[in-house]
Motif scaffolding. Structure first.
Motif, PDB file in Angstrom:
ATOM      1  N   THR A   2      -7.123   4.410 -19.119  1.00 33.45           N
ATOM      2  CA  THR A   2      -7.400   4.415 -17.684  1.00 33.45           C
ATOM      3  C   THR A   2      -6.926   3.123 -17.025  1.00 33.45           C
ATOM      4  OG1 THR A   2      -9.578   3.385 -17.886  1.00 33.45           O
ATOM      5  CG2 THR A   2      -9.478   5.799 -18.107  1.00 33.45           C
ATOM      6  N   SER A   3      -6.868   3.134 -15.705  1.00 35.91           N
ATOM      7  CA  SER A   3      -6.409   1.938 -14.994  1.00 35.91           C
ATOM      8  C   SER A   3      -7.401   0.780 -15.170  1.00 35.91           C
ATOM      9  CB  SER A   3      -6.202   2.244 -13.509  1.00 35.91           C
ATOM     10  OG  SER A   3      -7.405   2.655 -12.910  1.00 35.91           O
ATOM     11  N   LYS A   4      -8.684   1.080 -15.301  1.00 38.13           N
ATOM     12  CA  LYS A   4      -9.675   0.024 -15.530  1.00 38.13           C
ATOM     13  C   LYS A   4      -9.503  -0.596 -16.914  1.00 38.13           C
ATOM     14  CE  LYS A   4     -13.262   1.383 -12.337  1.00 38.13           C
ATOM     15  NZ  LYS A   4     -14.679   1.601 -12.138  1.00 38.13           N
ATOM     16  N   GLU A   5      -9.205   0.237 -17.894  1.00 37.45           N
ATOM     17  CA  GLU A   5      -8.953  -0.280 -19.243  1.00 37.45           C
ATOM     18  C   GLU A   5      -7.699  -1.156 -19.253  1.00 37.45           C
ATOM     19  OE1 GLU A   5     -10.802   3.189 -22.102  1.00 37.45           O
ATOM     20  OE2 GLU A   5      -8.828   3.504 -21.220  1.00 37.45           O
ATOM     21  N   TYR A   8      -8.488  -4.477 -17.734  1.00 36.48           N
ATOM     22  CA  TYR A   8      -9.268  -5.293 -18.662  1.00 36.48           C
ATOM     23  C   TYR A   8      -8.360  -5.934 -19.711  1.00 36.48           C
ATOM     24  CZ  TYR A   8     -12.306  -6.602 -22.477  1.00 36.48           C
ATOM     25  OH  TYR A   8     -12.923  -7.312 -23.493  1.00 36.48           O
TER      26      TYR A   8
END
Length: 101
Positions: A2-5, A8
Motif C-alpha cells: 500500500t501507499s502507506k507501507e 513507511y
C-alpha cells in the motif's frame, strides 16, 4: 504494497547507505545475486545508479531488479532505488519474545 507501507519504508531508508552501484555494466547476474543476498540479510536496501554511465534509466533498472529478486521496489528517487522483501527468518526472535510475555 500500500501507499502507506511504501511511505513507511521510504522513511526508514533515509538513514541507510547505498549498498551497491549500477554503472555502465547495467544489470548483471552478479548484481542480482548480491541484491538477493542483501535482501535476505536486511529486508530493506538502497542501491545507487550512476546516471552518467548507466545504459538504462533508474526506474527500468528498479523494475528489472525487483522482478529478478522477487522484491518490492519501494521507490526511485533520482539515482537511488529502494527495495524491500519480507524475510520471516529475521522475525523469529520477535515471535519468541512475544510468547514469553
Amino acid at each position: 504494497m500500500t501507499s502507506k507501507e511504501r511511505a513507511y519504508w521510504r522513511s526508514q531508508a533515509n538513514g541507510i547507505p547505498a549498498l551497491f552501484q549500477v554503472g555502465k555494466g547495467g544489470i548483471s547476474d552478479a548484481l542480482i545475486k548480491q541484491t538477493d543476498d542483501a535482501l535476505k540479510a536486511r529486508e530493506l536496501i538502497k542501491i545507487k545508479v550512476l546516471l552518467e554511465t548507466s545504459p538504462d534509466k533508474p526506474k527500468d533498472i528498479a523494475q528489472k531488479l525487483a522482478e529478478a529478486t522477487n522484491s518490492d521496489c519501494v521507490g526511485v528517487i533520482g539515482g537511488s532505488m529502494i527495495f524491500y522483501r519480507y524475510n520471516p527468518e529475521l522475525h523469529k526472535d520477535d515471535k519468541k519474545k512475544a510468547k514469553k510475555r
